[in-house]
Design a protein around this motif. Structure first.
Motif, PDB file in Angstrom:
ATOM      1  N   LEU A  86       1.814  11.238   6.491  1.00  0.00           N
ATOM      2  CA  LEU A  86       1.323  10.155   6.758  1.00  0.00           C
ATOM      3  C   LEU A  86       2.288   9.365   4.986  1.00  0.00           C
ATOM      4  CD1 LEU A  86      -2.378   9.626   7.415  1.00  0.00           C
ATOM      5  CD2 LEU A  86      -0.083   8.353   8.423  1.00  0.00           C
ATOM      6  N   LEU A  87       2.030  10.006   4.062  1.00  0.00           N
ATOM      7  CA  LEU A  87       3.211  10.088   2.851  1.00  0.00           C
ATOM      8  C   LEU A  87       4.209   9.811   2.860  1.00  0.00           C
ATOM      9  CD1 LEU A  87       3.276  10.118  -0.431  1.00  0.00           C
ATOM     10  CD2 LEU A  87       3.598  12.568   0.099  1.00  0.00           C
ATOM     11  N   VAL A  88       5.209  10.299   3.771  1.00  0.00           N
ATOM     12  CA  VAL A  88       6.645   9.617   4.155  1.00  0.00           C
ATOM     13  C   VAL A  88       6.694   8.431   4.909  1.00  0.00           C
ATOM     14  CG1 VAL A  88       8.923  10.003   5.539  1.00  0.00           C
ATOM     15  CG2 VAL A  88       7.208  12.093   3.586  1.00  0.00           C
ATOM     16  N   ALA A  89       5.702   8.482   5.272  1.00  0.00           N
ATOM     17  CA  ALA A  89       5.634   7.188   7.007  1.00  0.00           C
ATOM     18  C   ALA A  89       4.852   6.131   5.758  1.00  0.00           C
ATOM     19  CB  ALA A  89       4.776   7.100   8.062  1.00  0.00           C
ATOM     20  N   THR A  90       4.082   6.122   4.990  1.00  0.00           N
ATOM     21  CA  THR A  90       3.938   4.598   4.259  1.00  0.00           C
ATOM     22  C   THR A  90       5.036   4.169   2.974  1.00  0.00           C
ATOM     23  OG1 THR A  90       1.693   6.024   3.820  1.00  0.00           O
ATOM     24  CG2 THR A  90       2.369   4.223   2.631  1.00  0.00           C
ATOM     25  N   LEU A  91       6.080   5.463   3.069  1.00  0.00           N
ATOM     26  CA  LEU A  91       6.599   4.853   1.951  1.00  0.00           C
ATOM     27  C   LEU A  91       7.921   4.064   2.938  1.00  0.00           C
ATOM     28  CD1 LEU A  91       6.889   8.114  -0.498  1.00  0.00           C
ATOM     29  CD2 LEU A  91       6.309   6.504  -0.997  1.00  0.00           C
ATOM     30  N   ALA A  92       7.893   4.491   3.840  1.00  0.00           N
ATOM     31  CA  ALA A  92       8.736   3.588   4.589  1.00  0.00           C
ATOM     32  C   ALA A  92       8.698   2.736   5.044  1.00  0.00           C
ATOM     33  CB  ALA A  92       8.993   4.583   5.848  1.00  0.00           C
ATOM     34  N   TYR A  93       7.160   2.144   5.182  1.00  0.00           N
ATOM     35  CA  TYR A  93       6.631   1.085   5.309  1.00  0.00           C
ATOM     36  C   TYR A  93       6.984   0.212   4.497  1.00  0.00           C
ATOM     37  CZ  TYR A  93       3.983   0.336   9.735  1.00  0.00           C
ATOM     38  OH  TYR A  93       3.446   0.108  11.156  1.00  0.00           O
ATOM     39  N   LEU A  94       7.181   0.491   3.292  1.00  0.00           N
ATOM     40  CA  LEU A  94       7.701  -0.241   2.418  1.00  0.00           C
ATOM     41  C   LEU A  94       8.624  -0.552   2.052  1.00  0.00           C
ATOM     42  CD1 LEU A  94       4.941   1.748  -1.056  1.00  0.00           C
ATOM     43  CD2 LEU A  94       5.232  -0.927  -0.229  1.00  0.00           C
ATOM     44  N   ALA A  95       9.892   0.242   2.207  1.00  0.00           N
ATOM     45  CA  ALA A  95      11.021  -0.093   2.472  1.00  0.00           C
ATOM     46  C   ALA A  95      11.089  -0.951   4.078  1.00  0.00           C
ATOM     47  CB  ALA A  95      11.726   1.218   2.352  1.00  0.00           C
ATOM     48  N   LEU A  96      10.540  -1.119   4.915  1.00  0.00           N
ATOM     49  CA  LEU A  96      11.047  -1.878   5.361  1.00  0.00           C
ATOM     50  C   LEU A  96      10.423  -3.553   5.055  1.00  0.00           C
ATOM     51  CD1 LEU A  96      10.805  -0.176   8.354  1.00  0.00           C
ATOM     52  CD2 LEU A  96      12.401  -0.307   8.013  1.00  0.00           C
ATOM     53  N   TYR A  98       9.882  -4.083   2.048  1.00  0.00           N
ATOM     54  CA  TYR A  98      10.147  -4.767   1.390  1.00  0.00           C
ATOM     55  C   TYR A  98      11.973  -5.496   1.672  1.00  0.00           C
ATOM     56  CZ  TYR A  98      13.414  -5.288  -3.451  1.00  0.00           C
ATOM     57  OH  TYR A  98      13.706  -5.442  -4.271  1.00  0.00           O
ATOM     58  N   VAL A  99      12.534  -4.803   2.577  1.00  0.00           N
ATOM     59  CA  VAL A  99      13.732  -5.696   2.952  1.00  0.00           C
ATOM     60  C   VAL A  99      13.381  -6.238   4.839  1.00  0.00           C
ATOM     61  CG1 VAL A  99      15.658  -3.401   2.838  1.00  0.00           C
ATOM     62  CG2 VAL A  99      14.910  -3.454   4.553  1.00  0.00           C
ATOM     63  N   GLU A 100      12.624  -6.508   5.113  1.00  0.00           N
ATOM     64  CA  GLU A 100      12.177  -7.670   6.022  1.00  0.00           C
ATOM     65  C   GLU A 100      13.141  -6.701   7.415  1.00  0.00           C
ATOM     66  OE1 GLU A 100      12.276 -11.338   5.689  1.00  0.00           O
ATOM     67  OE2 GLU A 100      10.893 -11.341   3.690  1.00  0.00           O
ATOM     68  N   ALA A 101      12.556  -5.621   7.713  1.00  0.00           N
ATOM     69  CA  ALA A 101      13.713  -4.413   8.387  1.00  0.00           C
ATOM     70  C   ALA A 101      13.248  -5.549  10.116  1.00  0.00           C
ATOM     71  CB  ALA A 101      13.116  -3.348   9.042  1.00  0.00           C
ATOM     72  N   GLY A 102      14.055  -5.411  11.012  1.00  0.00           N
ATOM     73  CA  GLY A 102      14.038  -5.312  12.270  1.00  0.00           C
ATOM     74  C   GLY A 102      12.775  -4.652  13.110  1.00  0.00           C
ATOM     75  N   ILE A 103      11.938  -5.430  14.207  1.00  0.00           N
ATOM     76  CA  ILE A 103      10.790  -4.694  14.680  1.00  0.00           C
ATOM     77  C   ILE A 103      11.247  -3.245  15.699  1.00  0.00           C
ATOM     78  CG2 ILE A 103      11.855  -5.839  17.040  1.00  0.00           C
ATOM     79  CD1 ILE A 103       8.411  -4.581  16.703  1.00  0.00           C
ATOM     80  N   TRP A 104      12.623  -2.953  15.895  1.00  0.00           N
ATOM     81  CA  TRP A 104      12.491  -1.469  16.412  1.00  0.00           C
ATOM     82  C   TRP A 104      12.630  -0.405  15.338  1.00  0.00           C
ATOM     83  CZ3 TRP A 104      11.703  -1.170  20.606  1.00  0.00           C
ATOM     84  CH2 TRP A 104      12.308  -2.148  21.590  1.00  0.00           C
ATOM     85  N   TRP A 105      12.807  -0.831  14.039  1.00  0.00           N
ATOM     86  CA  TRP A 105      12.439   0.011  12.397  1.00  0.00           C
ATOM     87  C   TRP A 105      11.306   0.071  12.770  1.00  0.00           C
ATOM     88  CZ3 TRP A 105      15.942   3.408  10.738  1.00  0.00           C
ATOM     89  CH2 TRP A 105      17.838   2.887  10.978  1.00  0.00           C
ATOM     90  N   TRP A 106      10.330  -0.869  12.500  1.00  0.00           N
ATOM     91  CA  TRP A 106       8.649  -0.734  12.735  1.00  0.00           C
ATOM     92  C   TRP A 106       8.261   0.207  13.831  1.00  0.00           C
ATOM     93  CZ3 TRP A 106       6.209  -2.478   8.380  1.00  0.00           C
ATOM     94  CH2 TRP A 106       6.607  -3.157   7.523  1.00  0.00           C
ATOM     95  N   VAL A 107       9.062  -0.158  14.892  1.00  0.00           N
ATOM     96  CA  VAL A 107       8.411   0.513  16.080  1.00  0.00           C
ATOM     97  C   VAL A 107       8.762   1.706  15.419  1.00  0.00           C
ATOM     98  CG1 VAL A 107       9.630   1.844  18.281  1.00  0.00           C
ATOM     99  CG2 VAL A 107       8.542  -1.120  17.562  1.00  0.00           C
ATOM    100  N   LEU A 108       9.674   2.859  15.333  1.00  0.00           N
ATOM    101  CA  LEU A 108       9.870   3.511  14.934  1.00  0.00           C
ATOM    102  C   LEU A 108       8.755   4.118  13.575  1.00  0.00           C
ATOM    103  CD1 LEU A 108      11.812   6.908  15.220  1.00  0.00           C
ATOM    104  CD2 LEU A 108      13.339   5.299  13.085  1.00  0.00           C
TER     105      LEU A 108
END
Length: 431
Positions: A86-96, A98-108
């Motif tokens: 969860l720690l790693v995934a939460t940090l990934a959420y923050l990064a996505l 910040y860059v307003e990533a596309g839906i498939w990155w959010w899905v992953l």
């Protein structure tokens, strides 16, 4: 297996309550604002619930394998892996975000968060029940689970209020705070959570471990009739529950008439948490008034289904009256659910052998997650095309579809269904 010398049932309960309090506090910092966070990242309403569905899809995919980790490598190992993931995934959420990533990155990333929660789902309950048994606990296990509901409610109260006000600074701040707390969860589990009353069963190879535990788990899970009935009800319970929780964030702001009042989402989630605390503390009240655990569960399901339809109808009222009506009804739903949950936990643990407990509980959670994979995008689409109110009305009907399965479980009249009546202390009739 760690020796039970010097370990008492009271110490086991303190460790359990401390761990779930810290874990829930970390998780709940984003619960009141997560949907708003996804929308702020540029996703549409439908896409936001597709991302949430990916979270539950991750739980479907990983529930049983992570349950095998808990049964084969230890409950403590599984719990720590969950917090780290969860720690790693939460940090990934923050990064996505910040860059307003596309839906498939959010899905992953959402699927990865689902992986983290599956490490917790069966392991924590299994650890508690085994440790209580090993240390000679002779009370009602639903009473301990009720204390757990209260602890979860208290942590949710702190987390959602804090997360709501932190989000007023920036919607990313609650995710930073969550990451810090997850580090504390890992440290606490390493220091205090030890496998008591259970020895991990490790085969000659990982494949052998998975094969042996899964075969036994199917035998004691799907082929175990009472467990199977609860599994069949789970998609309607968890699937609707997940959507209803995340949908209230934008829905209540809509009913209030001020989309910018983000703090209200946190406050509303905190109110639901207080209801959960009261419900968890009211388990003894329910134990005295019902003779069967399924009686409590059936009452809760029927009531909550009707109330969810009422939540949907609140959109027909004037602003902000609809907000107060919907919030009040959701509070009652949370209260009833907190009373019912310990009864179901106690029932399930009574009919599952210790050696397969974590995996079977994970398998049951998998069925609920599978319902979420379907319900979230479907109900999200209803809300997107029509309205959130209609989405809640449909959700209430779907929630009530659990009743035939729960009624069949009640007709089995198993010893696990019997409510152990609370013993008055000092001659007082305590609730």
């Amino acid at each position: 297996m760690t020796t039970t010398e010097g370990t008492t049932p009271e110490r086991v309960q303190r460790t359990y309550l401390t761990l779930i309090l810290l874990q829930t506090l970390a998780a709940s910092l984003i619960w009141g604002v997560n949907t708003l966070f996804l929308l702020d990242a540029g996703l549409s309403i439908t896409e936001a619930f597709v991302a949430n569905a990916a979270f539950t899809a991750g739980m479907v995919i990983f529930e049983v394998p992570t349950g095998v980790v808990a049964d084969g490598w230890g409950r403590r190992t599984s719990f720590i892996l969950g917090a780290a993931t969860l720690l790693v995934a939460t940090l990934a959420y923050l990064a996505l975000w910040y860059v307003e990533a596309g839906i498939w990155w959010w899905v992953l990333s959402s699927a990865f968060i689902g992986l983290g929660f599956t490490f917790f789902s069966g392991a924590t309950e299994a650890w508690l029940v085994d440790a209580l048994t090993a240390t000679g606990y002779d009370g009602a296990v639903e009473e301990v689970f009720g204390k757990g509901q209260t602890a979860i409610g208290f942590a949710t109260l702190l987390g959602t209020i804090g997360g709501g006000f932190l989000a007023q600074i920036s919607l990313g701040v609650p995710y930073v705070a969550r990451s810090v707390l997850l580090v504390a969860v890992i440290v606490a589990a390493w220091l205090w959570m030890h496998d008591i009353g259970y020895t991990p069963v490790r085969g000659a190879s990982v494949r052998e471990e998975v094969s042996v535990i899964l075969r036994a788990s199917v035998q004691h899970g799907w082929r175990n009739r009472p467990v199977r009935l609860f599994m069949l009800a789970a998609p309607f319970s968890a699937g609707v529950g997940i959507w209803a929780f995340y949908a209230f964030q934008p829905y209540l702001l809509e009913l209030f008439g001020d989309p910018s009042a983000v703090y209200l989402s946190g406050i509303a989630a905190a109110i639901f948490a207080v209801a959960q605390m009261i419900g968890g503390a009211s388990v003894n009240w329910a134990r005295r008034r019902f003779d069967s655990r399924t009686g409590v569960i059936l009452t809760q399901v029927a009531l909550s289904g009707l109330l969810l339809v009422g939540v949907g109808a609140a959109e027909l009222l004037e602003v902000p009256i609809g907000f107060w009506v919907a919030t009040s009804l959701l509070v009652i739903v949370a209260l009833a659910g907190a009373i019912s949950a310990p009864m179901q936990q106690a029932y399930m643990n009574d009919v599952i052998p210790s050696a397969q407990r974590a995996t079977v509980l994970s398998f049951s959670s998998l069925m609920g997650s599978a319902g979420g994979v379907v319900a979230q995008p479907a109900l999200g689409r209803v809300a997107d095309v029509y309205s959130f109110g209609l989405g809640y009305a449909v959700a209430g009907v779907l929630y009530a579809l659990q009743i035939p399965f729960l009624w069949a479980a009640r007709q089995l009249k198993l010893p696990a269904d019997r409510v152990l009546k609370p013993v008055p202390r000092g001659g007082a009739d305590l609730a």
